[in-house]
Write a protein that holds these residues in place. Structure first.
Motif, short mmCIF file in Angstrom:
data_model
loop_
_atom_site.label_atom_id
_atom_site.label_comp_id
_atom_site.label_asym_id
_atom_site.label_seq_id
_atom_site.Cartn_x
_atom_site.Cartn_y
_atom_site.Cartn_z
N GLN A 139 9.60 -14.52 -16.13
CA GLN A 139 9.15 -13.14 -16.31
C GLN A 139 7.67 -13.02 -15.98
OE1 GLN A 139 9.28 -11.64 -20.31
NE2 GLN A 139 9.43 -9.51 -19.65
N SER A 140 6.90 -14.06 -16.40
CA SER A 140 5.48 -14.06 -16.10
C SER A 140 5.25 -14.11 -14.59
CB SER A 140 4.80 -15.25 -16.78
OG SER A 140 3.44 -15.31 -16.44
N GLN A 141 6.03 -15.03 -13.93
CA GLN A 141 5.91 -15.11 -12.48
C GLN A 141 6.32 -13.79 -11.83
OE1 GLN A 141 8.23 -18.62 -11.42
NE2 GLN A 141 6.34 -19.75 -11.06
N SER A 142 7.42 -13.23 -12.34
CA SER A 142 7.89 -11.95 -11.80
C SER A 142 6.85 -10.86 -12.01
CB SER A 142 9.22 -11.55 -12.46
OG SER A 142 10.22 -12.51 -12.19
N SER A 143 6.21 -10.89 -13.20
CA SER A 143 5.18 -9.89 -13.49
C SER A 143 4.01 -10.04 -12.53
CB SER A 143 4.70 -10.03 -14.93
OG SER A 143 5.75 -9.76 -15.84
N ARG A 144 3.62 -11.34 -12.30
CA ARG A 144 2.52 -11.57 -11.36
C ARG A 144 2.91 -11.14 -9.95
NH1 ARG A 144 1.79 -16.33 -14.53
NH2 ARG A 144 2.99 -17.57 -13.03
N ALA A 145 4.17 -11.49 -9.57
CA ALA A 145 4.64 -11.09 -8.25
C ALA A 145 4.71 -9.58 -8.12
CB ALA A 145 6.02 -11.71 -7.98
N LEU A 146 5.16 -8.94 -9.22
CA LEU A 146 5.25 -7.48 -9.22
C LEU A 146 3.86 -6.85 -9.15
CD1 LEU A 146 7.14 -5.05 -9.46
CD2 LEU A 146 6.91 -5.19 -11.94
N GLU A 147 2.92 -7.45 -9.87
CA GLU A 147 1.56 -6.94 -9.84
C GLU A 147 0.94 -7.11 -8.45
OE1 GLU A 147 -1.89 -5.16 -11.05
OE2 GLU A 147 0.06 -5.27 -12.07
N LYS A 148 1.22 -8.29 -7.83
CA LYS A 148 0.73 -8.52 -6.48
C LYS A 148 1.36 -7.54 -5.50
CE LYS A 148 0.09 -12.14 -3.00
NZ LYS A 148 0.54 -11.30 -1.89
N ALA A 149 2.69 -7.34 -5.66
CA ALA A 149 3.39 -6.39 -4.78
C ALA A 149 2.82 -4.98 -4.96
CB ALA A 149 4.89 -6.39 -5.08
N ARG A 150 2.52 -4.63 -6.23
CA ARG A 150 1.94 -3.32 -6.50
C ARG A 150 0.56 -3.18 -5.84
NH1 ARG A 150 -1.55 -0.77 -9.44
NH2 ARG A 150 -2.38 -2.72 -10.26
N ALA A 151 -0.24 -4.26 -5.97
CA ALA A 151 -1.57 -4.24 -5.36
C ALA A 151 -1.46 -4.15 -3.84
CB ALA A 151 -2.36 -5.49 -5.77
N ASP A 152 -0.52 -4.97 -3.27
CA ASP A 152 -0.31 -4.92 -1.81
C ASP A 152 0.14 -3.53 -1.38
OD1 ASP A 152 -1.01 -7.55 -1.68
OD2 ASP A 152 1.03 -8.33 -1.56
N LEU A 153 1.03 -2.95 -2.16
CA LEU A 153 1.54 -1.61 -1.83
C LEU A 153 0.41 -0.59 -1.89
CD1 LEU A 153 4.00 0.13 -1.15
CD2 LEU A 153 4.41 0.39 -3.61
N GLN A 154 -0.46 -0.77 -2.88
CA GLN A 154 -1.58 0.15 -3.01
C GLN A 154 -2.51 0.03 -1.80
OE1 GLN A 154 -3.87 -0.42 -6.56
NE2 GLN A 154 -4.91 1.53 -6.40
N ILE A 155 -2.75 -1.24 -1.37
CA ILE A 155 -3.57 -1.46 -0.18
C ILE A 155 -2.91 -0.85 1.05
CG2 ILE A 155 -4.47 -3.23 1.37
CD1 ILE A 155 -4.85 -5.02 -1.09
N GLN A 156 -1.57 -1.07 1.18
CA GLN A 156 -0.86 -0.50 2.31
C GLN A 156 -0.93 1.01 2.31
OE1 GLN A 156 3.11 -2.09 2.24
NE2 GLN A 156 2.46 -4.19 2.65
N ASN A 157 -0.79 1.59 1.11
CA ASN A 157 -0.88 3.05 1.01
C ASN A 157 -2.26 3.55 1.44
OD1 ASN A 157 1.75 3.44 0.13
ND2 ASN A 157 1.22 3.31 -2.04
N GLN A 158 -3.29 2.80 1.01
CA GLN A 158 -4.64 3.19 1.40
C GLN A 158 -4.82 3.07 2.92
OE1 GLN A 158 -7.07 0.56 -0.94
NE2 GLN A 158 -6.93 1.82 -2.80
N GLU A 159 -4.27 1.96 3.48
CA GLU A 159 -4.37 1.78 4.94
C GLU A 159 -3.59 2.88 5.67
OE1 GLU A 159 -2.94 -2.15 5.56
OE2 GLU A 159 -4.84 -3.11 5.01
N LEU A 160 -2.42 3.22 5.13
CA LEU A 160 -1.64 4.29 5.74
C LEU A 160 -2.37 5.63 5.67
CD1 LEU A 160 1.99 3.46 4.49
CD2 LEU A 160 1.16 3.38 6.85
N GLN A 161 -3.03 5.87 4.52
CA GLN A 161 -3.79 7.10 4.38
C GLN A 161 -4.94 7.14 5.38
OE1 GLN A 161 -4.93 7.28 0.27
NE2 GLN A 161 -2.89 7.84 -0.45
N ARG A 162 -5.61 5.97 5.52
CA ARG A 162 -6.71 5.92 6.50
C ARG A 162 -6.17 6.10 7.92
NH1 ARG A 162 -8.88 1.87 2.97
NH2 ARG A 162 -7.82 0.23 4.14
N ALA A 163 -5.04 5.42 8.21
CA ALA A 163 -4.44 5.55 9.54
C ALA A 163 -4.02 6.99 9.81
CB ALA A 163 -3.24 4.61 9.67
N ARG A 164 -3.46 7.61 8.77
CA ARG A 164 -3.04 9.01 8.93
C ARG A 164 -4.25 9.90 9.19
NH1 ARG A 164 0.29 12.65 4.46
NH2 ARG A 164 0.25 14.59 5.66
#
Length: 590
Positions: free
Chosen positions: A152-177
């Protein structure tokens, strides 16, 4: 019966009972609560791995010392509670067996009351695998829980990393847009401005052409109309060239050719060429040498001339009183940081030629000045209406200067004038050979000079010996070239495509009257100019061939030359440039 016999019988019964309990998997015990002594059956000791009393003595303390530290408190409490009559003695606990491991056992017993007082306890001890299984199950459950928590801890860390990556991707998409939207808006504005700039001179050209078709126009009025058409046509050509240059720069297709050249000669030539424009507006235009500069440098003279023509032309255009001074200087000071750098920029050169174009014109404020180096931008809309222009020139000039290891800077004050400073790298220039004094130059009026040459009667007589084959499929361009060349005294033959040009040229050659020069349009039906030129060269044609093309992009000249052409002219072709090119090649090939 004797007392001895009674004791023996009691011992026998105890032994029989112990044997029976052992057979049933139980061990027997007996504790004396008064003196702490105890008795343990052989089965009891055997469960713990001991064989006799020497290894496991008959004392209560021996038993207690083997109970697990976590369980001994429960054992004492259970004994005390039972002796108080509150509960039966029945509990499970762990004991350390002989090999040092811990095993689960179950003890059950009761107290013996004598004279109203508990004097002893006796009972049984049984191996109890259920508790061991429970421990194993608990341990297993604990391990599984720990593993689950770890997962669960690993999953939480992975989920947190995925969330952070998604946030970065969203920011990049917003900049690209945002970038895409800005690019779309910029493109739309570019096309709208380009449409306006092209339609404006086209409207004037077509309008004045209509006026020419009207009757009863006197000579002065017709001359005014013709000059207006010529002026707007040249303006339209400038717009097209600027758009092509900017497109080539943006696409990375604009190259620079670094060769050795004399910078001061280029500067003075440009000033001499621009002198008539300054005189027409009543302005002074002169060059001043601020410091010694190298006699020769390594740069692209064509691009340097283009930059200077734009800067000096702008200063003349936006100045109504006073004049324009061109100040030349050598510098090796660190260059100011570039604004909005581009990947096509060359690294800033350490040693540079600096040219300052200073005017006493209308000037601009700082807010408007920041917009000057963006395509299709001038200080404001009224500037465009009053002075004309697309605003592309400064954008192109800055990009070119940076490709040459320099940059363009500006300063201005509204109502007082402006200073535009261009710097370019000098390459491996010889700093031991410096120019310290300007050599005066006579203004060059190129158009008037070439016009007189093309209309010189002696030149027309000489041109009568020149024969030209014009290969052009466009009827209007065909008639225009034929008209200019015929008036210059030359003999003309016409071909409508490349195939006809090859046939006519080879036939004339066989008859001993081969044309001196072939004007070859490179884009024609049936057979284009490239294929026709290669065909002629393969057939042994030695005569001069001049490429005529509307292609003015980088590399077009090289393509024409590789196909076998001797010269390259771009449409629209000026009369004097056409006649001069034909005369030069006819003289050289004759």
């Amino acid at each position: 019966m004797s007392e001895t016999t009674n004791k023996d019988n009691a011992q026998d019964e105890k032994d029989l009972l112990a044997a029976a309990l052992q057979a049933a998997g139980h061990g027997a015990w007996h504790w004396n609560l008064l003196d702490g002594s105890a008795w343990y059956s052989a089965g009891f000791r055997k469960m713990l791995g001991f064989s006799d009393s020497a290894e496991f003595s008959d004392r209560f303390e021996t038993f207690a010392s083997r109970v697990h530290p976590d369980d001994i408190g429960r054992v004492h409490h259970a004994v005390a509670t039972h002796l108080d009559g509150e509960d039966k003695f029945d509990l499970e606990f762990r004991m350390r067996v002989k090999d040092g491991t811990w095993s689960w056992f179950r003890a059950r017993g009761r107290s013996v009351v004598e004279d109203g007082k508990s004097t002893k306890m006796l009972g049984t001890l049984t191996e109890w695998p259920l508790s061991s299984a429970r421990d194993q199950l608990a341990a297993s459950a604990s391990d599984k829980l720990a593993a689950a928590l770890h997962d669960q801890s690993q999953s939480s860390r992975a989920l947190e990393k995925a969330r952070a990556d998604l946030q970065i991707q969203n920011q990049e998409l917003q900049r690209a847009r945002a970038t895409a939207e800005a690019a779309t808006m910029s493109k739309s504005m570019f096309l709208a401005n380009m449409s306006h700039e092209i339609r404006t001179p086209m409207t004037a050209i077509l309008g004045f052409v209509d006026l020419l078709t009207e009757e009863q126009k006197d000579l002065a009025e017709r001359e005014f109309i013709v000059n207006a058409i010529r002026r707007n046509g040249k303006h339209l050509l400038t717009i097209i060239n600027d758009i092509l240059d900017l497109s080539k720069i943006e696409a990375g297709g604009m190259g620079v050719e670094i060769i050795s050249c004399a910078p001061l000669n280029i500067i003075q030539d440009v000033v001499s060429f621009m002198q008539p424009q300054a005189l027409d507006r009543g302005l002074e235009l002169f060059v001043e040498l601020k410091s010694p500069i190298p006699e020769t440098i390594e740069t692209d003279p064509t691009r340097l001339r283009q930059i200077l023509m734009n800067l000096i032309g702008n200063s003349i255009k936006f100045t109504e009183h006073g004049g324009v001074k061109v100040l030349v200087h050598f510098t090796n000071q660190p260059m100011e940081p570039r604004v909005e750098p581009d990947q096509s920029d060359a690294a800033p050169a350490a040693n540079r030629i600096q040219v300052q174009v200073m005017d006493t014109g209308i000037g601009i404020d700082d807010v408007q000045r920041q917009k000057l180096f963006h395509p299709f931008t001038q200080a404001d809309a009224s500037t465009t209406r009053r002075f004309g222009g697309t605003g592309l020139g400064l954008t192109i000039s800055r990009r070119l200067s940076r490709m040459l290891g320099g940059d363009i800077f500006s300063s201005s004050q509204a109502g007082l004038g402006s200073i535009f400073t261009v710097e370019i790298g000098i390459g491996n220039a010889n700093l031991d050979r410096m120019i310290t004094v300007l050599t005066p130059q006579t203004p060059v009026l190129l158009e008037s000079k070439s016009k007189m040459q093309s209309e010189d009667p002696q030149q027309i007589i000489h041109n009568a010996k020149t024969s030209v084959l014009v290969a052009e499929d466009g009827e209007d361009n065909q008639r225009l070239m034929v008209h200019h060349l015929t008036r210059a005294g030359m003999k003309i033959t016409v071909a409508n495509n490349g195939h006809e040009a090859v046939d006519l040229a080879i036939a004339a050659q066989k008859q001993g009257r081969a044309p001196d020069v072939i004007l070859m349009d490179m884009q024609m039906p049936v057979m284009d100019g490239y294929e026709a030129t290669e065909k002629l060269r393969s057939l042994g044609w030695k005569g001069a061939i001049i490429a005529i093309t509307a292609h003015a992009m980088n590399g077009d000249r090289d393509r024409c030359m590789k196909s076998g052409c001797d010269e390259y002219l771009t449409k629209p072709i000026e009369k004097d440039a056409l006649i001069q090119a034909v005369q030069n090649l006819a003289k050289f090939k004759r």
